[in-house]
Design a protein around this motif. Sequence first.
Motif, PDB file in Angstrom:
ATOM      1  N   ALA A 163       0.876  -1.141   0.179  1.00 59.30           N
ATOM      2  CA  ALA A 163       0.024  -0.064  -0.003  1.00 59.30           C
ATOM      3  C   ALA A 163       0.867   1.339  -0.018  1.00 59.30           C
ATOM      4  N   GLN A 164       2.131   1.077   0.265  1.00 58.83           N
ATOM      5  CA  GLN A 164       2.961   2.131   0.541  1.00 58.83           C
ATOM      6  C   GLN A 164       3.453   2.631  -1.302  1.00 58.83           C
ATOM      7  N   PRO A 165       3.529   3.962  -1.331  1.00 62.11           N
ATOM      8  CA  PRO A 165       3.825   4.364  -2.729  1.00 62.11           C
ATOM      9  C   PRO A 165       5.218   3.918  -3.293  1.00 62.11           C
ATOM     10  N   ASP A 166       5.641   3.710  -4.479  1.00 68.18           N
ATOM     11  CA  ASP A 166       6.852   3.349  -5.071  1.00 68.18           C
ATOM     12  C   ASP A 166       7.442   2.070  -4.147  1.00 68.18           C
ATOM     13  N   SER A 167       6.744   1.134  -4.073  1.00 69.38           N
ATOM     14  CA  SER A 167       7.129   0.033  -3.367  1.00 69.38           C
ATOM     15  C   SER A 167       7.171  -1.430  -4.166  1.00 69.38           C
ATOM     16  N   ASN A 168       7.365  -1.249  -5.492  1.00 71.08           N
ATOM     17  CA  ASN A 168       7.677  -2.297  -6.272  1.00 71.08           C
ATOM     18  C   ASN A 168       8.836  -2.904  -6.014  1.00 71.08           C
ATOM     19  N   SER A 169       9.041  -4.275  -5.739  1.00 72.85           N
ATOM     20  CA  SER A 169      10.388  -5.051  -5.792  1.00 72.85           C
ATOM     21  C   SER A 169      10.475  -6.184  -6.573  1.00 72.85           C
ATOM     22  N   SER A 170      10.165  -7.339  -5.970  1.00 73.22           N
ATOM     23  CA  SER A 170      10.398  -8.462  -7.254  1.00 73.22           C
ATOM     24  C   SER A 170       9.146  -9.127  -7.284  1.00 73.22           C
ATOM     25  N   GLN A 171       8.399  -8.915  -6.542  1.00 72.62           N
ATOM     26  CA  GLN A 171       6.923  -9.809  -6.706  1.00 72.62           C
ATOM     27  C   GLN A 171       6.071  -9.309  -7.973  1.00 72.62           C
ATOM     28  N   PHE A 172       5.523 -10.224  -8.653  1.00 72.02           N
ATOM     29  CA  PHE A 172       4.921  -9.949  -9.740  1.00 72.02           C
ATOM     30  C   PHE A 172       3.820 -10.953 -10.042  1.00 72.02           C
ATOM     31  N   PHE A 173       2.632 -10.779 -10.541  1.00 75.48           N
ATOM     32  CA  PHE A 173       1.602 -11.599 -10.937  1.00 75.48           C
ATOM     33  C   PHE A 173       1.278 -11.823 -12.292  1.00 75.48           C
ATOM     34  N   LEU A 174       0.929 -13.199 -12.761  1.00 77.85           N
ATOM     35  CA  LEU A 174       0.681 -13.414 -14.064  1.00 77.85           C
ATOM     36  C   LEU A 174      -0.914 -13.657 -14.294  1.00 77.85           C
ATOM     37  N   VAL A 175      -1.404 -13.048 -15.172  1.00 86.49           N
ATOM     38  CA  VAL A 175      -2.840 -12.946 -15.079  1.00 86.49           C
ATOM     39  C   VAL A 175      -3.386 -14.037 -16.192  1.00 86.49           C
ATOM     40  N   PHE A 176      -4.215 -15.094 -15.856  1.00 88.27           N
ATOM     41  CA  PHE A 176      -4.442 -16.128 -16.714  1.00 88.27           C
ATOM     42  C   PHE A 176      -5.985 -16.101 -16.794  1.00 88.27           C
ATOM     43  N   LYS A 177      -6.662 -14.981 -16.203  1.00 86.54           N
ATOM     44  CA  LYS A 177      -8.291 -14.964 -16.552  1.00 86.54           C
ATOM     45  C   LYS A 177      -8.424 -13.314 -16.540  1.00 86.54           C
ATOM     46  N   PRO A 246     -12.827  -9.024  -8.906  1.00 88.05           N
ATOM     47  CA  PRO A 246     -11.478  -9.804  -8.407  1.00 88.05           C
ATOM     48  C   PRO A 246     -11.599 -10.067  -6.886  1.00 88.05           C
ATOM     49  N   SER A 247     -10.632 -11.230  -6.560  1.00 94.55           N
ATOM     50  CA  SER A 247     -10.384 -11.750  -5.283  1.00 94.55           C
ATOM     51  C   SER A 247      -9.407 -11.210  -4.755  1.00 94.55           C
ATOM     52  N   THR A 248      -8.757 -10.297  -4.146  1.00 95.01           N
ATOM     53  CA  THR A 248      -7.461  -9.844  -3.886  1.00 95.01           C
ATOM     54  C   THR A 248      -6.340  -9.330  -4.610  1.00 95.01           C
ATOM     55  N   ALA A 249      -6.298  -8.203  -4.879  1.00 99.35           N
ATOM     56  CA  ALA A 249      -5.028  -7.667  -5.563  1.00 99.35           C
ATOM     57  C   ALA A 249      -3.982  -8.068  -5.245  1.00 99.35           C
ATOM     58  N   PRO A 250      -2.782  -7.951  -6.121  1.00 97.79           N
ATOM     59  CA  PRO A 250      -1.615  -8.557  -5.998  1.00 97.79           C
ATOM     60  C   PRO A 250      -1.000  -7.172  -4.992  1.00 97.79           C
ATOM     61  N   GLY A 251       0.042  -7.699  -4.046  1.00101.63           N
ATOM     62  CA  GLY A 251       0.654  -6.610  -3.479  1.00101.63           C
ATOM     63  C   GLY A 251       1.836  -7.404  -2.635  1.00101.63           C
ATOM     64  N   THR A 252       2.411  -6.459  -2.157  1.00 99.16           N
ATOM     65  CA  THR A 252       3.674  -6.859  -1.359  1.00 99.16           C
ATOM     66  C   THR A 252       3.961  -6.226  -0.147  1.00 99.16           C
ATOM     67  N   SER A 253       3.702  -6.516   0.960  1.00 93.80           N
ATOM     68  CA  SER A 253       4.001  -5.889   2.385  1.00 93.80           C
ATOM     69  C   SER A 253       3.001  -5.099   2.778  1.00 93.80           C
ATOM     70  N   ALA A 254       1.663  -5.359   2.743  1.00 96.68           N
ATOM     71  CA  ALA A 254       0.654  -4.780   3.441  1.00 96.68           C
ATOM     72  C   ALA A 254      -0.690  -5.409   3.135  1.00 96.68           C
ATOM     73  N   ALA A 255      -1.361  -5.684   4.175  1.00 94.27           N
ATOM     74  CA  ALA A 255      -2.990  -6.426   4.010  1.00 94.27           C
ATOM     75  C   ALA A 255      -3.445  -6.133   2.749  1.00 94.27           C
ATOM     76  N   PRO A 256      -3.379  -6.982   1.603  1.00 97.79           N
ATOM     77  CA  PRO A 256      -4.109  -6.510   0.368  1.00 97.79           C
ATOM     78  C   PRO A 256      -5.519  -6.155   0.630  1.00 97.79           C
ATOM     79  N   SER A 257      -5.941  -5.127  -0.333  1.00 98.41           N
ATOM     80  CA  SER A 257      -7.234  -4.769  -0.133  1.00 98.41           C
ATOM     81  C   SER A 257      -7.875  -5.867  -1.002  1.00 98.41           C
ATOM     82  N   ALA A 258      -9.380  -5.913  -0.557  1.00102.94           N
ATOM     83  CA  ALA A 258      -9.892  -7.106  -1.250  1.00102.94           C
ATOM     84  C   ALA A 258      -9.916  -7.208  -2.739  1.00102.94           C
TER      85      ALA A 258
END
Length: 265
Positions: A163-177, A246-258
């Motif tokens: 949820a913090q700004p500018d917080s991209n690191s190495s985690q990524f998501f692959l969309v198959f639908k 969508p069921s939970t958006a991708p994120g890294t380090s904060a409880a994801p928003s639904a």
Amino acid sequence: MVLALLVLLVVWKTGGFSSTPARVADCAYTSVDAGSGVTDVGKPPTNDVVKNGVKTMTISLGQGTVTAKLDPSKAPCTVNSFTYLAGKNFFNNTTCHRVTDAILQCGDPSATGSGGPAYRFPNENVPSPMAPSAAPSADAAPSADASTNALYPMGTIAMAHSAQPDSNSSQFFLVFKDVQYPADYTVFGTITGGLDVLQKIGQTGTADGSADGKPKEDVKISSLTVTDTAPDESQPTPVPSTSAAPSTAPGTSAAPSAGTPSSKS
């Protein structure tokens, strides 16, 4: 006429008509304190970052191989980071920690959703929000932030962040639908092969039977490479289906928003 020929000769000899990559030097990779889940492999170079051409990412999973075309012209700093981390074998022997009916999230060596390298960087190439429907149905019940959602089509590869700004690191998501998430995730590539592999992983579901969680069967990346060659795009593409909620958006380090990808680091 002679002058024109001389100019052309000079341009040719100096590479004016060559395919030399365009480069940029404005990527900002900010150091973070070492801590739980942080794997320090240094930071990517910020000089001579390639900003054109095509790269191929190859992900070898236990379930099969996924290939993707990366686009440095749209997300040069993200592709630069992935190229750097892949060269450090950062993703090798890591486990994808999250799956929904639309995405598989990977890239955390700790497999907890809170891990990554010792740096972060800003978003780039985020999608545009969808225009609101001109005549919404009477029984529609959109979420409060529906106006900020964007469509992430099947085949998209994007960064997860906290949820913090500018917080991209190495985690990524692959969309198959096809799926809708906030218009806040860096899109940096397109899947060119292995969508069927990802869809089977999605169909297998989560370990606890929920709509969003750890895959029921381990999804392990044995290797992830990035090369400068264009991918083979001859594989057939499955017919897309849309997930409007969508069921939970991708994120890294904060409880994801639904419904969105998030990470905890």
